[in-house]
Structure formats: structure tokens, C-alpha cells
Enzyme design. Sequence first.
Site, PDB file in Angstrom:
ATOM      1  N   ALA A 142      42.262  34.566  38.110  1.00 58.29           N
ATOM      2  CA  ALA A 142      42.597  34.970  36.636  1.00 58.29           C
ATOM      3  C   ALA A 142      41.684  35.841  35.966  1.00 58.29           C
ATOM      4  O   ALA A 142      40.607  35.562  36.057  1.00 58.29           O
ATOM      5  CB  ALA A 142      42.713  33.307  35.642  1.00 58.29           C
ATOM      6  N   VAL A 172      38.329  32.549  38.916  1.00 62.43           N
ATOM      7  CA  VAL A 172      38.377  32.997  37.582  1.00 62.43           C
ATOM      8  C   VAL A 172      37.249  34.062  37.536  1.00 62.43           C
ATOM      9  O   VAL A 172      36.087  34.034  38.063  1.00 62.43           O
ATOM     10  CB  VAL A 172      37.933  31.880  36.588  1.00 62.43           C
ATOM     11  CG1 VAL A 172      37.396  32.493  35.280  1.00 62.43           C
ATOM     12  CG2 VAL A 172      38.951  30.782  36.324  1.00 62.43           C
ATOM     13  N   LYS A 173      37.903  35.210  36.893  1.00 67.84           N
ATOM     14  CA  LYS A 173      36.953  36.374  36.720  1.00 67.84           C
ATOM     15  C   LYS A 173      36.616  36.531  35.123  1.00 67.84           C
ATOM     16  O   LYS A 173      37.686  36.381  34.224  1.00 67.84           O
ATOM     17  CB  LYS A 173      37.563  37.828  37.079  1.00 67.84           C
ATOM     18  CG  LYS A 173      37.150  38.906  36.756  1.00 67.84           C
ATOM     19  CD  LYS A 173      37.642  40.143  37.314  1.00 67.84           C
ATOM     20  CE  LYS A 173      37.581  41.172  36.654  1.00 67.84           C
ATOM     21  NZ  LYS A 173      37.934  42.411  37.382  1.00 67.84           N
ATOM     22  N   THR A 174      35.614  36.600  34.773  1.00 61.51           N
ATOM     23  CA  THR A 174      35.152  36.843  33.427  1.00 61.51           C
ATOM     24  C   THR A 174      34.156  37.672  33.078  1.00 61.51           C
ATOM     25  O   THR A 174      33.588  38.189  33.984  1.00 61.51           O
ATOM     26  CB  THR A 174      35.123  35.308  32.656  1.00 61.51           C
ATOM     27  OG1 THR A 174      35.299  35.494  31.098  1.00 61.51           O
ATOM     28  CG2 THR A 174      33.746  34.728  33.175  1.00 61.51           C
TER      29      THR A 174
END
Length: 259
Positions: A142, A172-174
Site C-alpha cells: 500500500a 506499507v510504503k509511506t
Amino acid sequence: MDWGMKNRMSRIIQKDGHTVMLAVDHGYFMGPTTGLEDLGKMVKPLLPYADVLMPTRGGLRNYIPPDIDIPVCLRVSGGTSILNETNLLHEGITVDIEDAIRLNVAAIAFSILVGQPFERDTLLGMTEYIDEANRYGIPVLAVTAVGKGLGKDARYLSLASRMAAELGASIVKTYYCKDFEKVVETCPVPIVIAGGKKVPEKDALQMAYDAIQAGAIGVDMGRNIFQSTNPVAMIQSVNSIVHKKYKPKEAYMLFKSKK
Ligand code: R5P
């Protein structure tokens, strides 16, 4: 987790628990962005230092030879351009799961935007894709972003990251932010950071180091590599931080030594 999913995850996250993902999917909303005008020519010398390649399907088919030996995390969301600022990241599904399988992907990437009136569309689009991808043992990464004005703040990035994980994302990529360890601690799945807009190499290396120190498993970096004055030296230096425990100063010295 079944064998296929585990196998794909182990191709993305290396034995040391870390990963260097090279993001070159920008064309899906930015067109021929600086550095990727000839995507194939840019990517080729960078591949030995990347663990995963993150392109679009058109990027892959048109610029990358099919005999490369690198797992692919395919972007499957999109639908808006950089010229459409109010709707930027109001994304939907752009690649059918069948085509993703045909491309032999190790993972897929889907963007969500939390904190905008259209957040529901992106969240439901992602969950729809997670259900499809899980059926075939394909993990979903995501790509989390938060609405304009919320900034890169641990409160909002942890909210978006945790939501993505609760909704079924495997990675998760943020964005990196102050108090990043809070984002990592409250997210039950591995986190990688995006590079964001191009900054001086020294600062990008510091950010990568700080993110790893805070618990990120790696980076999914694009512009700070392919827009660098020396993309090969930059990815080597990023790799040395992620996999070889280099300090930012050592990594920057490595970058300068390659110039
Ligand atoms: C943006 O949504 C794309 O997924 C990019 O690939 C991502 O932001 C990482 O690239 P960069 O390091 O240039 O921000």
C-alpha cells in the site's frame, strides 16, 4: 500465509530483513519525468544494486527486457495526472490481476489517499485488489499518502499506515517524518519509505539511515536515485545503508568517491 505468498515476500524482503526497491513508476501520472525519459537506459546500470523493481506495466513491457533477474512490484493503481491537482491520487484500478500474473509479478503496489473526500474510493479499490491478489498469493504494497494540508506528520502517516495494514496490505510504503518510530511501532506489517522529491544526496542518505534506525525495513526510492547527479553511485550508497549498516557519512563518502 501460503507458500506462494511467502515465496514472493522472501523475494522482496532479503535474508537480512531489508530491501532496496527502485521506484520507476512515475510515468503513470507524471509522464516522461526527468531521469526516466529513457527508462530502460536509466534502469539497466541500477539493477545490480536494487532488490526489487517497481514499474508500471507499460514501463515494464516497453523498457525492461524480460530476462532480467529481479522481482517486480507492479503499480496497478492510477487514473489521474499531475495536471489534475484537486483529484491527484483519486486513483482506481489500472491493471487487471490477470495481466499482473501474466507479467509474473512478485507484488503489486496500490495507492491510497487518506484524508480527502474521495478516500473511500481509494481504500475500497485497494481492498478489492487485495482480495484478488490474495487469491493468487500475491502480496500488496500500500502506497500511503495523506490529504493536502496534513503534511508529513506521524499522527496522519501512522493512521494511514495502520489503516492500510488493517485493510490487508502486506507491506506499507509511506513518507519519512519526525517521530517515525511511532509510525513503525503501530503498523503490524513491514514499512518502506518513499524518497519523495529530489533533495541533495547527503540529505536523502541521512533520511534513509534515519528511517532504518526507526525500524523501516528499507526504501522504495525513485527520484532521489534517478535524478541524482550520479544515479549508480546513489543507489550503491543507499544500498550500503540498507544492507551494509553504513552510517550516513560513510555512505556519502562512497557516493562522492564514485563521482
Ligand atoms: C508515487 O506514487 C510513486 O509510487 C513513486 O514511485 C513513489 O513516490 C516513490 O518514488 P519517489 O522516491 O520518487 O517518491
